[in-house]
Design an enzyme around this catalytic site. Sequence first.
Site, PDB file in Angstrom:
ATOM      1  N   SER A  99      34.761  38.516  50.917  1.00  0.00           N
ATOM      2  CA  SER A  99      33.914  37.652  50.088  1.00  0.00           C
ATOM      3  C   SER A  99      33.499  38.353  48.795  1.00  0.00           C
ATOM      4  O   SER A  99      32.358  38.244  48.342  1.00  0.00           O
ATOM      5  CB  SER A  99      32.665  37.196  50.860  1.00  0.00           C
ATOM      6  OG  SER A  99      32.088  36.060  50.260  1.00  0.00           O
ATOM      7  N   LYS A 104      34.386  30.053  47.439  1.00  0.00           N
ATOM      8  CA  LYS A 104      35.626  30.827  47.381  1.00  0.00           C
ATOM      9  C   LYS A 104      36.770  30.173  48.142  1.00  0.00           C
ATOM     10  O   LYS A 104      37.922  30.586  47.988  1.00  0.00           O
ATOM     11  CB  LYS A 104      35.375  32.245  47.895  1.00  0.00           C
ATOM     12  CG  LYS A 104      34.400  33.038  47.019  1.00  0.00           C
ATOM     13  CD  LYS A 104      34.212  34.454  47.544  1.00  0.00           C
ATOM     14  CE  LYS A 104      33.264  35.242  46.651  1.00  0.00           C
ATOM     15  NZ  LYS A 104      31.927  35.388  47.210  1.00  0.00           N
ATOM     16  N   SER A 149      28.980  31.376  48.817  1.00  0.00           N
ATOM     17  CA  SER A 149      30.355  31.889  48.790  1.00  0.00           C
ATOM     18  C   SER A 149      31.387  30.966  49.428  1.00  0.00           C
ATOM     19  O   SER A 149      32.578  31.265  49.390  1.00  0.00           O
ATOM     20  CB  SER A 149      30.422  33.259  49.474  1.00  0.00           C
ATOM     21  OG  SER A 149      29.915  34.261  48.628  1.00  0.00           O
TER      22      SER A 149
END
Length: 288
Positions: free
Chosen positions: A108, A54, A51
């Site tokens: 997230s 991101k 993640s």
Amino acid sequence: MKRTALRLALPKSYHWPTTPSIRAKAAIVIDARTGGTLFAKAANQPVYPASMTKMLTTLLLLEACADDETFVVGDEVRLREDGESSAGLLEGEERTAGSLAEALMLASGNDAARTVARQLVRKHCGKTLSAERSMDYFAELMNWKARELGAANTRFANAHGLHDPNHVSTAADLARIARRAMRNERFRELAGRKVGEDGRYRNRNLLLQPDSPFYDAAATGLKTGFTSAAGYCLAASASAGDVDLIAVALRSTKDGRWTDVRKLLDYGFRLRRGIAERDCQNEKKRLF
């Protein structure tokens, strides 16, 4: 694993900081102001970024949209996978760009990443593509941006970081992306939030949470990551005095990523103090 550290002629009175012993398979700490590497461990080795992907998705959103620009969540939320992280987006609801940025960085949410991808592709090409086609299109926009930022060993296949064998980066590249993102005032403020503006989301970065055993008062951000293939990952930023650092730890353990990054940041701050002391002594010699 290969470790490298900055080697400079420091004052004799300065005690060289002990090279950090960390669990992460790949790591780096850089000076956020200059981009210089202070410590690296397998920093150019390809890894799965999870993640932390991101960070770039959020940067693209903030560069393209004002915080109050409104989007309608579409059928891209139906692409969700069992057990993935979610920000709780609902098909048909309206969300501002600012709210989606919080959903990306604090919660997230993979659903938020897909919605952002869909909407930015629509803005970029002037028409609405299918959810699946939008995801592929946005990945190419991410790769173009990554190359612009000098992340030459990075290749993104999606906006959220779920495992894909072709979705890879490096500790060094992720530090470059983080450094560029933190130069964006809106991103920097967002990355340091403990909770969202409406209280909906709590930042998963435990370095920022005062009630966490891993709290670090110097921490200013950045982004967590985890998949079974990537392991536990963390990009973190911190400031002390006039020193700003960015550290990245990849393929660590659940608790190890927090302690790894704190060790990296501590090493970086100690090293920068030594460099500052050396420069001060050199300046005195030049003047007197």
